[in-house]
Design a protein around this motif. Structure first.
Motif, PDB file in Angstrom:
ATOM      1  N   TYR A 101       0.820  -1.222   0.000  1.00  0.00           N
ATOM      2  CA  TYR A 101       0.000   0.000   0.000  1.00  0.00           C
ATOM      3  C   TYR A 101       0.843   1.256   0.000  1.00  0.00           C
ATOM      4  O   TYR A 101       0.479   2.250  -0.589  1.00  0.00           O
ATOM      5  CB  TYR A 101      -0.984   0.011   1.163  1.00  0.00           C
ATOM      6  N   GLY A 154      12.336  -6.525  -1.016  1.00  0.00           N
ATOM      7  CA  GLY A 154      11.072  -6.399  -1.747  1.00  0.00           C
ATOM      8  C   GLY A 154      10.688  -4.928  -1.797  1.00  0.00           C
ATOM      9  O   GLY A 154      11.567  -4.061  -1.872  1.00  0.00           O
ATOM     10  N   LYS A 155       9.409  -4.661  -1.706  1.00  0.00           N
ATOM     11  CA  LYS A 155       8.944  -3.280  -1.891  1.00  0.00           C
ATOM     12  C   LYS A 155       9.471  -2.340  -0.804  1.00  0.00           C
ATOM     13  O   LYS A 155       9.995  -1.271  -1.097  1.00  0.00           O
ATOM     14  CB  LYS A 155       7.412  -3.267  -1.923  1.00  0.00           C
ATOM     15  N   ILE A 156       9.347  -2.760   0.471  1.00  0.00           N
ATOM     16  CA  ILE A 156       9.759  -1.857   1.557  1.00  0.00           C
ATOM     17  C   ILE A 156      11.283  -1.793   1.661  1.00  0.00           C
ATOM     18  O   ILE A 156      11.875  -0.723   1.799  1.00  0.00           O
ATOM     19  CB  ILE A 156       9.136  -2.308   2.902  1.00  0.00           C
ATOM     20  N   ASP A 175      18.989 -11.032   0.139  1.00  0.00           N
ATOM     21  CA  ASP A 175      17.630 -11.508  -0.137  1.00  0.00           C
ATOM     22  C   ASP A 175      17.764 -12.850  -0.840  1.00  0.00           C
ATOM     23  O   ASP A 175      18.795 -13.141  -1.470  1.00  0.00           O
ATOM     24  CB  ASP A 175      16.888 -10.497  -1.035  1.00  0.00           C
ATOM     25  N   HIS A 204      13.646  -6.280   6.532  1.00  0.00           N
ATOM     26  CA  HIS A 204      12.451  -6.074   5.697  1.00  0.00           C
ATOM     27  C   HIS A 204      11.988  -7.362   5.027  1.00  0.00           C
ATOM     28  O   HIS A 204      11.355  -7.312   3.974  1.00  0.00           O
ATOM     29  CB  HIS A 204      12.734  -5.010   4.632  1.00  0.00           C
ATOM     30  N   PRO A 206       9.767 -11.083   5.212  1.00  0.00           N
ATOM     31  CA  PRO A 206       8.578 -11.541   5.937  1.00  0.00           C
ATOM     32  C   PRO A 206       8.950 -12.563   7.004  1.00  0.00           C
ATOM     33  O   PRO A 206      10.056 -13.114   6.994  1.00  0.00           O
ATOM     34  CB  PRO A 206       7.738 -12.189   4.834  1.00  0.00           C
ATOM     35  N   SER A 210      11.935 -19.857   7.774  1.00  0.00           N
ATOM     36  CA  SER A 210      13.373 -19.637   7.567  1.00  0.00           C
ATOM     37  C   SER A 210      13.860 -18.304   8.122  1.00  0.00           C
ATOM     38  O   SER A 210      15.063 -18.103   8.284  1.00  0.00           O
ATOM     39  CB  SER A 210      13.734 -19.759   6.082  1.00  0.00           C
ATOM     40  N   THR A 211      12.952 -17.375   8.405  1.00  0.00           N
ATOM     41  CA  THR A 211      13.406 -16.081   8.942  1.00  0.00           C
ATOM     42  C   THR A 211      13.131 -15.951  10.444  1.00  0.00           C
ATOM     43  O   THR A 211      13.598 -15.002  11.068  1.00  0.00           O
ATOM     44  CB  THR A 211      12.733 -14.900   8.214  1.00  0.00           C
ATOM     45  N   THR A 232      11.308  -3.163  11.330  1.00  0.00           N
ATOM     46  CA  THR A 232       9.940  -2.687  11.087  1.00  0.00           C
ATOM     47  C   THR A 232       9.136  -3.795  10.401  1.00  0.00           C
ATOM     48  O   THR A 232       8.078  -3.537   9.850  1.00  0.00           O
ATOM     49  CB  THR A 232       9.923  -1.444  10.166  1.00  0.00           C
ATOM     50  N   SER A 233       9.682  -5.027  10.433  1.00  0.00           N
ATOM     51  CA  SER A 233       9.045  -6.080   9.644  1.00  0.00           C
ATOM     52  C   SER A 233       8.110  -6.943  10.497  1.00  0.00           C
ATOM     53  O   SER A 233       6.898  -6.728  10.491  1.00  0.00           O
ATOM     54  CB  SER A 233      10.116  -6.911   8.947  1.00  0.00           C
ATOM     55  N   ARG A 234       8.654  -7.895  11.223  1.00  0.00           N
ATOM     56  CA  ARG A 234       7.853  -8.701  12.149  1.00  0.00           C
ATOM     57  C   ARG A 234       8.708  -9.000  13.373  1.00  0.00           C
ATOM     58  O   ARG A 234       9.901  -9.312  13.240  1.00  0.00           O
ATOM     59  CB  ARG A 234       7.418 -10.023  11.502  1.00  0.00           C
ATOM     60  N   ASP A 258       9.854  -1.230  15.529  1.00  0.00           N
ATOM     61  CA  ASP A 258       8.435  -0.914  15.342  1.00  0.00           C
ATOM     62  C   ASP A 258       7.596  -2.158  15.611  1.00  0.00           C
ATOM     63  O   ASP A 258       6.379  -2.077  15.731  1.00  0.00           O
ATOM     64  CB  ASP A 258       8.197  -0.413  13.909  1.00  0.00           C
ATOM     65  N   HIS A 295       4.066  -0.594  16.019  1.00  0.00           N
ATOM     66  CA  HIS A 295       3.586  -1.032  14.696  1.00  0.00           C
ATOM     67  C   HIS A 295       2.901   0.107  13.938  1.00  0.00           C
ATOM     68  O   HIS A 295       1.785  -0.037  13.448  1.00  0.00           O
ATOM     69  CB  HIS A 295       2.620  -2.219  14.865  1.00  0.00           C
ATOM     70  N   PHE A 298       3.194   1.639   8.953  1.00  0.00           N
ATOM     71  CA  PHE A 298       2.260   1.794   7.828  1.00  0.00           C
ATOM     72  C   PHE A 298       1.420   3.057   7.946  1.00  0.00           C
ATOM     73  O   PHE A 298       0.717   3.412   7.006  1.00  0.00           O
ATOM     74  CB  PHE A 298       1.293   0.593   7.805  1.00  0.00           C
TER      75      PHE A 298
HETATM   76  P1  NAI Z   1       7.798  -8.013  -0.160  1.00  0.00           P
HETATM   77  O1  NAI Z   1       7.123  -9.317  -0.326  1.00  0.00           O
HETATM   78  O2  NAI Z   1       7.703  -7.000  -1.251  1.00  0.00           O
HETATM   79  O3  NAI Z   1       9.359  -8.241   0.149  1.00  0.00           O
HETATM   80  C1  NAI Z   1       9.822  -9.200   1.039  1.00  0.00           C
HETATM   81  C2  NAI Z   1      11.207  -9.592   0.569  1.00  0.00           C
HETATM   82  O4  NAI Z   1      11.759 -10.497   1.534  1.00  0.00           O
HETATM   83  C3  NAI Z   1      11.201 -10.330  -0.778  1.00  0.00           C
HETATM   84  O5  NAI Z   1      12.111  -9.718  -1.670  1.00  0.00           O
HETATM   85  C4  NAI Z   1      11.607 -11.750  -0.424  1.00  0.00           C
HETATM   86  O6  NAI Z   1      12.353 -12.396  -1.445  1.00  0.00           O
HETATM   87  C5  NAI Z   1      12.463 -11.495   0.815  1.00  0.00           C
HETATM   88  N1  NAI Z   1      12.682 -12.692   1.612  1.00  0.00           N
HETATM   89  C6  NAI Z   1      11.845 -13.752   1.790  1.00  0.00           C
HETATM   90  N2  NAI Z   1      12.450 -14.688   2.559  1.00  0.00           N
HETATM   91  C7  NAI Z   1      13.683 -14.202   2.850  1.00  0.00           C
HETATM   92  C8  NAI Z   1      14.767 -14.715   3.595  1.00  0.00           C
HETATM   93  N3  NAI Z   1      14.715 -15.913   4.191  1.00  0.00           N
HETATM   94  N4  NAI Z   1      15.874 -13.943   3.686  1.00  0.00           N
HETATM   95  C9  NAI Z   1      15.955 -12.736   3.086  1.00  0.00           C
HETATM   96  N5  NAI Z   1      14.945 -12.212   2.346  1.00  0.00           N
HETATM   97  C10 NAI Z   1      13.829 -12.940   2.246  1.00  0.00           C
HETATM   98  O7  NAI Z   1       7.242  -7.427   1.214  1.00  0.00           O
HETATM   99  P2  NAI Z   1       7.215  -5.897   1.688  1.00  0.00           P
HETATM  100  O8  NAI Z   1       5.953  -5.248   1.225  1.00  0.00           O
HETATM  101  O9  NAI Z   1       8.510  -5.264   1.373  1.00  0.00           O
HETATM  102  O10 NAI Z   1       7.070  -6.089   3.264  1.00  0.00           O
HETATM  103  C11 NAI Z   1       8.107  -6.652   4.037  1.00  0.00           C
HETATM  104  C12 NAI Z   1       7.588  -6.937   5.420  1.00  0.00           C
HETATM  105  O11 NAI Z   1       7.306  -5.699   6.089  1.00  0.00           O
HETATM  106  C13 NAI Z   1       6.237  -7.672   5.465  1.00  0.00           C
HETATM  107  O12 NAI Z   1       6.424  -9.064   5.387  1.00  0.00           O
HETATM  108  C14 NAI Z   1       5.681  -7.272   6.797  1.00  0.00           C
HETATM  109  O13 NAI Z   1       6.084  -8.240   7.740  1.00  0.00           O
HETATM  110  C15 NAI Z   1       6.360  -5.947   7.113  1.00  0.00           C
HETATM  111  N6  NAI Z   1       5.434  -4.814   7.180  1.00  0.00           N
HETATM  112  C16 NAI Z   1       5.462  -4.012   8.297  1.00  0.00           C
HETATM  113  C17 NAI Z   1       4.609  -2.925   8.406  1.00  0.00           C
HETATM  114  C18 NAI Z   1       4.635  -2.016   9.590  1.00  0.00           C
HETATM  115  O14 NAI Z   1       3.692  -1.227   9.773  1.00  0.00           O
HETATM  116  N7  NAI Z   1       5.669  -2.036  10.414  1.00  0.00           N
HETATM  117  C19 NAI Z   1       3.635  -2.641   7.351  1.00  0.00           C
HETATM  118  C20 NAI Z   1       3.740  -3.495   6.193  1.00  0.00           C
HETATM  119  C21 NAI Z   1       4.591  -4.558   6.140  1.00  0.00           C
END
Ligand code: NAI
Length: 329
Positions: A101, A154-156, A175, A204, A206, A210-211, A232-234, A258, A295, A298
């Protein structure tokens, strides 16, 4: 289409009500209560439910939703680690999410945390309010010409990489898939190399098997002394007890979180009158170089509008039998 929204706050109701204008085919009800096995039965008579990041969408919840006639689960967030996908498939419930988003909203917050712990803004703000204009304990480091390590591009992560590049940092990344958008200025390395070379590490990727706990005693040991870590991820990417041990060992210049493992009952709640027992969060907050936000990565006006817009697009895709990359399978 009747949709029951769980765990809504004023800002959710406002952004969705705005986007729903002129969409007479969609009838919604907003609830404050969270989606969980015991509340799922409220969905009786609804076609869809809409839930947020900390809902308990385990098999128990999904089976109750199925019994209520729900066919569609709308996640108004990117992450879906809280959903039992097998149970949803067994019950024939389709799931859509909002994958991107506003990546910049989260990335900008990641940099805000990095800057805050680096320049001790959380302490400086309080000191000056108390007429303490001394600089003791406020010294930071320049980010310019330092190394930023982005885990997950990824995107973030890509947005964060661009921000770090804009700060004049050397950007390295790890990545499992490389992002071609970053090739001009970032270098992909193995995780161990990233841990060893980075002055700022920002997570960043998910949360997956594995993570889970990828930041633990062993990975912390591989980091540079004086590193800044931002998550800021999980929360469960970081093993909190090991992080606390690392902070006690003076490994970190600063830590900005976060998200954190214990956040479930806290997220978006005012618990200021409560005595929190057994809280590792409280232990984390006792350190002067740790900053925690709840959190909110976003949480920008642009992101909320985009979440509402995409969620309603997901409804249309479902209704018209279409396919979408937003579907989670
Ligand atoms: P995305 O799907 O665009 O990017 C995630 C990236 O992580 C991908 O490039 C993927 O290949 C990589 N990845 C997967 N497994 C991996 C591993 N074992 N080692 C290294 N890289 C790996 O997701 P996006 O949109 O960038 O979001 C990332 C995370 O941010 C989400 O999964 C979510 O947990 C978190 N998030 C946090 C928010 C907040 O308010 N703090 C809001 C939105 C998302």
């Amino acid at each position: 289409m009747k949709i029951l929204f769980f765990d809504t706050k004023n800002y959710d109701r406002e952004s969705f009500t705005r986007e729903l204008t002129g969409q007479p085919g969609i009838e919604v009800k907003f609830l404050k209560t969270e989606l969980a096995p015991v509340t799922a039965r409220l969905a009786q008579g609804y076609d869809a439910v809409c839930a947020f990041v900390n809902a308990d969408i385990s098999r128990g919840t999904i089976e109750v939703l199925h019994g209520c006639g729900v066919r569609l689960l709308l996640l108004r967030c990117a992450g879906f680690n809280n959903v039992d996908l097998d149970a949803a498939a067994d019950c024939g419930i389709r799931i859509f999410r909002v994958p991107g988003y506003s990546p910049e909203a989260v990335a900008e917050h990641a940099m805000a945390l990095a800057l805050s712990v680096n320049r001790h803004l959380h302490k400086a703000y309080v000191k000056v309010r108390e007429n303490d204009f001394s600089l003791g304990s406020l010294m930071g480091i320049n980010f310019h010409q330092k190394t930023a390590g982005i885990v997950g591009t990824g995107k973030i992560g890509a947005a964060m990489a661009r921000i770090c590049h804009g700060f004049g940092m050397k950007v390295i990344a790890y990545d499992v898939h490389q992002n071609p958008e970053l090739m001009d200025f970032a270098t992909y390395v193995e995780l161990d190399e990233l841990l060893a070379a980075s002055d700022l590490i920002s997570l960043h990727c998910p949360l997956t098997d594995s993570t889970y706990h990828m930041i633990n005693t062993e990975s912390i040991r591989k980091m540079k002394d004086g590193v800044i870590l931002v998550n800021t991820s999980r929360g469960a990417l970081v093993k909190t007890d090991d992080l606390i041990e690392g902070i006690r060992a003076h490994k970190f210049f600063g830590v900005g979180l976060d998200v954190y493992e214990e956040e479930g009952p806290n997220v978006f709640e005012d618990r200021s009158d409560e005595i929190l027992e057994h809280s590792v969060t409280a232990r984390l907050l006792s350190f002067p170089n740790v900053m925690i936000t709840s959190h909110q990565g976003f949480f920008t006006r642009e992101a909320l509008s985009a979440i509402a817009r995409t969620t309603l697009e997901n409804v249309h895709t479902f209704e018209h039998g279409g396919s979408s990359p937003n579907e989670v399978k």
